[in-house]
Scaffold this motif. Structure first.
Motif, PDB file in Angstrom:
ATOM      1  N   SER A  28     -17.243 -43.593  69.926  1.00 35.77           N
ATOM      2  CA  SER A  28     -18.442 -44.171  70.531  1.00 35.77           C
ATOM      3  C   SER A  28     -18.764 -43.490  71.852  1.00 35.77           C
ATOM      4  CB  SER A  28     -18.246 -45.672  70.766  1.00 35.77           C
ATOM      5  OG  SER A  28     -17.130 -45.884  71.613  1.00 35.77           O
ATOM      6  N   VAL A  29     -17.787 -42.777  72.360  1.00 40.26           N
ATOM      7  CA  VAL A  29     -17.973 -42.035  73.609  1.00 40.26           C
ATOM      8  C   VAL A  29     -18.189 -40.574  73.263  1.00 40.26           C
ATOM      9  CG1 VAL A  29     -16.938 -41.322  75.784  1.00 40.26           C
ATOM     10  CG2 VAL A  29     -16.494 -43.621  74.862  1.00 40.26           C
ATOM     11  N   PRO A  30     -19.318 -40.008  73.640  1.00 45.48           N
ATOM     12  CA  PRO A  30     -19.565 -38.606  73.267  1.00 45.48           C
ATOM     13  C   PRO A  30     -18.500 -37.682  73.818  1.00 45.48           C
ATOM     14  CG  PRO A  30     -21.554 -39.624  74.130  1.00 45.48           C
ATOM     15  CD  PRO A  30     -20.435 -40.589  74.398  1.00 45.48           C
ATOM     16  N   PRO A  31     -17.878 -36.951  72.942  1.00 44.78           N
ATOM     17  CA  PRO A  31     -16.869 -35.994  73.389  1.00 44.78           C
ATOM     18  C   PRO A  31     -17.514 -34.648  73.686  1.00 44.78           C
ATOM     19  CG  PRO A  31     -16.927 -36.059  71.014  1.00 44.78           C
ATOM     20  CD  PRO A  31     -18.015 -36.991  71.494  1.00 44.78           C
ATOM     21  N   TYR A  32     -16.692 -33.696  74.089  1.00 47.60           N
ATOM     22  CA  TYR A  32     -17.134 -32.313  74.082  1.00 47.60           C
ATOM     23  C   TYR A  32     -16.991 -31.799  72.647  1.00 47.60           C
ATOM     24  CZ  TYR A  32     -16.473 -32.491  79.181  1.00 47.60           C
ATOM     25  OH  TYR A  32     -16.538 -32.817  80.499  1.00 47.60           O
ATOM     26  N   LEU A  33     -17.947 -30.997  72.204  1.00 48.54           N
ATOM     27  CA  LEU A  33     -17.999 -30.571  70.808  1.00 48.54           C
ATOM     28  C   LEU A  33     -18.046 -29.061  70.707  1.00 48.54           C
ATOM     29  CD1 LEU A  33     -20.658 -33.235  69.951  1.00 48.54           C
ATOM     30  CD2 LEU A  33     -18.403 -33.169  68.880  1.00 48.54           C
ATOM     31  N   TYR A  50     -20.923 -27.870  73.073  1.00 49.03           N
ATOM     32  CA  TYR A  50     -21.744 -28.854  73.751  1.00 49.03           C
ATOM     33  C   TYR A  50     -20.856 -29.635  74.714  1.00 49.03           C
ATOM     34  CZ  TYR A  50     -24.137 -33.127  74.844  1.00 49.03           C
ATOM     35  OH  TYR A  50     -24.687 -34.172  75.531  1.00 49.03           O
ATOM     36  N   THR A  51     -21.262 -29.680  75.971  1.00 47.38           N
ATOM     37  CA  THR A  51     -20.549 -30.522  76.934  1.00 47.38           C
ATOM     38  C   THR A  51     -21.502 -31.584  77.459  1.00 47.38           C
ATOM     39  OG1 THR A  51     -20.980 -28.875  78.661  1.00 47.38           O
ATOM     40  CG2 THR A  51     -18.859 -28.769  77.553  1.00 47.38           C
ATOM     41  N   THR A  52     -22.544 -31.179  78.148  1.00 45.19           N
ATOM     42  CA  THR A  52     -23.566 -32.124  78.609  1.00 45.19           C
ATOM     43  C   THR A  52     -24.912 -31.411  78.568  1.00 45.19           C
ATOM     44  OG1 THR A  52     -23.295 -31.437  80.900  1.00 45.19           O
ATOM     45  CG2 THR A  52     -22.005 -33.331  80.195  1.00 45.19           C
ATOM     46  N   GLY A  53     -25.989 -32.178  78.795  1.00 43.25           N
ATOM     47  CA  GLY A  53     -27.297 -31.560  78.895  1.00 43.25           C
ATOM     48  C   GLY A  53     -27.992 -31.434  77.557  1.00 43.25           C
ATOM     49  N   ALA A  54     -28.678 -30.336  77.364  1.00 42.84           N
ATOM     50  CA  ALA A  54     -29.499 -30.128  76.173  1.00 42.84           C
ATOM     51  C   ALA A  54     -28.672 -30.294  74.906  1.00 42.84           C
ATOM     52  CB  ALA A  54     -30.119 -28.736  76.204  1.00 42.84           C
ATOM     53  N   THR A  55     -29.220 -31.061  73.975  1.00 40.33           N
ATOM     54  CA  THR A  55     -28.455 -31.385  72.767  1.00 40.33           C
ATOM     55  C   THR A  55     -28.512 -30.289  71.718  1.00 40.33           C
ATOM     56  OG1 THR A  55     -30.365 -32.565  71.896  1.00 40.33           O
ATOM     57  CG2 THR A  55     -28.714 -33.856  73.113  1.00 40.33           C
ATOM     58  N   LEU A  56     -29.474 -29.375  71.854  1.00 34.24           N
ATOM     59  CA  LEU A  56     -29.532 -28.228  70.935  1.00 34.24           C
ATOM     60  C   LEU A  56     -28.864 -27.055  71.632  1.00 34.24           C
ATOM     61  CD1 LEU A  56     -30.509 -27.037  68.253  1.00 34.24           C
ATOM     62  CD2 LEU A  56     -32.639 -26.419  69.415  1.00 34.24           C
ATOM     63  N   TYR A  95     -11.746 -35.153  73.174  1.00 40.05           N
ATOM     64  CA  TYR A  95     -12.010 -36.515  73.620  1.00 40.05           C
ATOM     65  C   TYR A  95     -11.525 -36.755  75.043  1.00 40.05           C
ATOM     66  CZ  TYR A  95     -13.197 -37.698  68.816  1.00 40.05           C
ATOM     67  OH  TYR A  95     -13.795 -37.759  67.584  1.00 40.05           O
ATOM     68  N   GLY A  96     -11.025 -35.691  75.677  1.00 38.40           N
ATOM     69  CA  GLY A  96     -10.612 -35.838  77.069  1.00 38.40           C
ATOM     70  C   GLY A  96      -9.122 -35.984  77.251  1.00 38.40           C
ATOM     71  N   GLY A  97      -8.382 -36.008  76.171  1.00 35.91           N
ATOM     72  CA  GLY A  97      -6.934 -36.126  76.302  1.00 35.91           C
ATOM     73  C   GLY A  97      -6.271 -34.792  76.577  1.00 35.91           C
ATOM     74  N   SER A  98      -5.070 -34.837  77.087  1.00 32.68           N
ATOM     75  CA  SER A  98      -4.248 -33.644  77.310  1.00 32.68           C
ATOM     76  C   SER A  98      -5.004 -32.514  77.984  1.00 32.68           C
ATOM     77  CB  SER A  98      -3.639 -33.141  75.999  1.00 32.68           C
ATOM     78  OG  SER A  98      -2.618 -33.981  75.569  1.00 32.68           O
ATOM     79  N   GLN A  99      -5.889 -32.871  78.886  1.00 29.34           N
ATOM     80  CA  GLN A  99      -6.576 -31.843  79.657  1.00 29.34           C
ATOM     81  C   GLN A  99      -7.207 -30.761  78.789  1.00 29.34           C
ATOM     82  OE1 GLN A  99      -6.991 -31.802  83.124  1.00 29.34           O
ATOM     83  NE2 GLN A  99      -6.409 -33.921  82.785  1.00 29.34           N
ATOM     84  N   GLY A 100      -7.726 -31.119  77.684  1.00 29.61           N
ATOM     85  CA  GLY A 100      -8.451 -30.133  76.902  1.00 29.61           C
ATOM     86  C   GLY A 100      -7.974 -29.963  75.486  1.00 29.61           C
ATOM     87  N   ASN A 101      -7.072 -30.819  75.040  1.00 27.27           N
ATOM     88  CA  ASN A 101      -6.606 -30.725  73.672  1.00 27.27           C
ATOM     89  C   ASN A 101      -7.760 -30.926  72.697  1.00 27.27           C
ATOM     90  OD1 ASN A 101      -5.153 -30.791  71.306  1.00 27.27           O
ATOM     91  ND2 ASN A 101      -4.706 -32.968  71.488  1.00 27.27           N
ATOM     92  N   LEU A 102      -7.849 -30.042  71.722  1.00 27.14           N
ATOM     93  CA  LEU A 102      -8.898 -30.118  70.718  1.00 27.14           C
ATOM     94  C   LEU A 102      -8.372 -30.720  69.429  1.00 27.14           C
ATOM     95  CD1 LEU A 102     -10.684 -26.652  71.080  1.00 27.14           C
ATOM     96  CD2 LEU A 102     -11.391 -28.860  71.987  1.00 27.14           C
TER      97      LEU A 102
END
Lengths: 114, 114
Positions: A28-33, A50-56, A95-102
């Motif tokens: 429900s919380v937008p992650p980095y994609l 995608y991190t923030t800002g423009a969605t395209l 999702y913000g865990g482990s300082q950047g774990n994907l």
């Protein structure tokens, strides 16, 4: 558990056709994609993020992806496929865990027919 | 070097042997990750270092897996008493330490356990 789903483990398109690779995430919380590409016997290479800002978001090699919060999706597209696009594509989220774990999806193998 | 370097690229081990896989991250990159990629799957997180500190090892599948980064640069992933299910590509990735999640991957070490 947080997850990433890529619909279709194998997608085949003709050269010049539209490429659409699907990715949905569970949060429900937008992650980095992210979208990564992996050519045979090579490491993962970042296509776009995608991190923030423009969605395209536009990436390398003519690929782009659109973040749609309401659909929790981040589908990858390219208007016209090229033979050199044949590779495996991975959607990933941070999702913000482990300082950047994907967390990665299982991947979609793209084949391009002449 | 300019990229993440992993060695060996290919390793064949007999079941029960110990193996060591090396990762040399991009110079100056604070964070280092190890992932395991089984055939036909996406990469799965194993462990994470920030400098020499191992901050997360929740993904290590068993106590046969051990990772270290004693001087905060080169890292080694060690697998003791290898089993057939350990056969996979082991990917190393690094980033500068800024939590944007953009990881730079090496080409991986393909381990085959016979």
């Amino acid at each position: 558990a947080q997850s990433v789903t890529q619909l279709g483990s194998h997608v085949s398109v003709s050269e010049g056709a539209l490429v659409l690779l699907r990715c949905n995430y569970s949060s429900s919380v937008p992650p980095y994609l992210f979208w990564y590409v992996q050519y045979p016997n090579q490491g993962l290479q970042l296509l776009l993020k995608y991190t923030t800002g423009a969605t395209l978001v536009k990436g390398i090699n003519g690929f782009e992806a659109e973040f749609k919060k309401s659909e929790t999706s981040f589908h990858l597209t390219k208007p016209s496929a090229h033979m050199s696009d044949a590779a495996e594509y991975f959607c990933a989220v941070n999702y913000g865990g482990s300082q950047g774990n994907l967390i990665f999806g299982k991947g979609t193998k793209l084949s391009v027919k002449p | 070097g300019a990229g993440v370097s992993q060695s060996p690229r290919y390793k064949v081990a007999k079941r029960g042997q110990d193996v060591a896989l090396r990762c040399d991250p991009i110079s100056g990159h604070v964070s280092l990750f190890w992932y395991q990629q089984a055939l036909g799957q996406g990469p799965e997180f194993l462990t994470y270092f920030q400098n020499e500190a191992q901050l997360d090892k929740s993904g290590l599948p068993s106590d046969r897996f051990f990772a270290e980064r004693p001087e905060g640069s080169v890292s080694t992933l060690k697998i003791q008493r290898t089993q057939q299910e350990d056969s996979a590509v082991y990917l190393c990735a690094s980033h500068r330490g800024v939590n944007t999640g953009e990881l730079f991957f090496g080409e991986g070490s393909r381990l085959t356990v016979l």
